[in-house]
Design an enzyme around this catalytic site. Sequence first.
Site, PDB file in Angstrom:
ATOM      1  CG  ASN A 189      -4.459   1.259   4.281  1.00 15.99           C
ATOM      2  OD1 ASN A 189      -5.113   2.277   4.526  1.00 15.99           O
ATOM      3  ND2 ASN A 189      -5.003   0.186   3.737  1.00 15.99           N
ATOM      4  CD  GLU A 241     -12.972   0.156   1.550  1.00 15.14           C
ATOM      5  OE1 GLU A 241     -11.792  -0.124   1.841  1.00 15.14           O
ATOM      6  OE2 GLU A 241     -13.330   0.557   0.439  1.00 15.14           O
ATOM      7  CB  CYS A 265      -9.360  -2.830   3.246  1.00 14.89           C
ATOM      8  SG  CYS A 265      -9.663  -1.918   1.725  1.00 14.89           S
TER       9      CYS A 265
END
Length: 516
Positions: free
Chosen positions: A157, A252, A286
């Site tokens: 992304n 993450e 996110c």
Amino acid sequence: MASVEQEPRTNGSAAEAGGRPHIEVEDPASGQVIATVPDLSAAEVADLAAKARGAQPGWEALGFEGRRRIMLRAQRWLTDNADRVIATIVSETGKAWEDAQLAEIMYGANAFGFWAKHAEEYLADERVKSSNVVVKGKKLVLRYRPVGLVGVIGPWNYPLTNSFGDCIPALMAGNAVILKPSEVTPLTSLLLAEVLRECGLPEHVFQVATGRGETGSALVDQVDMVMFTGSTATGKKVMAKAAETLTPVALELGGKDPMLVLSDADLERAANHAVYYSMFNGGQTCISIERVYVEAPVYDEFVAKVTEKARALRHDRPTGPGTTDVGSMTFPPQVDTVERHVEDAKAKGATVVVGGHREQRDGYWFEPTVLVDVDQTMDIMREETFGPTLPIMKVADAEEAVRMANDSEYGLAASVFSKDVARGEAVARRIEAGAVCVNDALTNYTVLELPMGGWKASGLGSRHGAGGIRKFTKQQALLVSRFHARRELFMYPYSEKVTRRFGKLIRLLYGRGRRS
């Protein structure tokens, strides 16, 4: 380093070219193949690792000042060639031009300068003081050394920010780095490898390993530390693989980030943030706003504002600055997830007030979508959607909003909106997330001094701040005895007299003081 073949191919996602496996890279806004990159084998990854280990000692020996000069050159190159990098990012992600400019170029330019400036400060030797009388007069030092070879496994992304961005502090700490970008968006990483070489980075200190999951798995076997950004499911696999060699990891992972709109909120600001930060980058962030809880007294007005703003969004293929607001989605299977979540919500009683459909055109498209009448049983309120959706739920009060926000396996980010800043902060402190903004959202990620990491299933460790570079190091504790006798009083041979004296000393030092 892997090379890129810029000869477009017409179909399929993998191919044999020149007798070796290749991966075809698509422009997700059109579905056209724009490049091919090698799909590296485990043996090829091992070769990269061997070269990196050979180069790392010289890179470390260059010192902070030598490494700083190269990073600052890269910062200048990035700002001077921003349009070229943006065009590369847009071509492989389908995101709007401005999304790439704000969240990738600005972040990258800031990161080069920030870590160049602060790495030495964060990794400087620390003098330690102790209350233990046994070590009085001795020198106590905590120091940081690079782990050696860092493997960064990046997501699709944000190919600059969340893939290459982690490489900057790892390099500034004195490590060699191998970056395994997503096979969906590898072109930006390959471009930045060329940039670093042009700016004077020694050969093999930074390399890019293009490939699929098998390439990433092979990388985990070869490195001294792994930084992974991606889904929680894949993060668990990375952690399990790293456990085989006791390789440290930082993760993450996913998020289902709530926004709480209290009854005293500035609804215009809240609505602007809700629309922008749920649709920014096609909702593929996110820490994007994935679900909204609004106190009942202002629910209708808030929904009306959001609906009006969302309906006005331009949703088309990005062809340059100012040409669209929301671009395409990037990863084909993610469109299926978004569609499944929207259909599940509709089946359980949700109402779509904007969008709601997969678009039938070339590329990977889903309409910017706003849903109301949602509840906590719906997949779109519980699972990470990672797409251009905004479900809005009415709650009775702040207590219910906090309870709903915390009713999640994730704990990455959240936001609270209230004109009463003290009340907003008090609510924010009750939310189970690693980063919470009051009257703002996502902006915390731009503050490189502030740690960014998740709670619960959203990850381990953090990026940014002192911890964001120290995780790429190993600690060494030094104790230097400068003034001493040849024999310490407590050493052999033991004697009753000395033992009793030490008993009195222990009671003197630790036996006094209040206990309740």
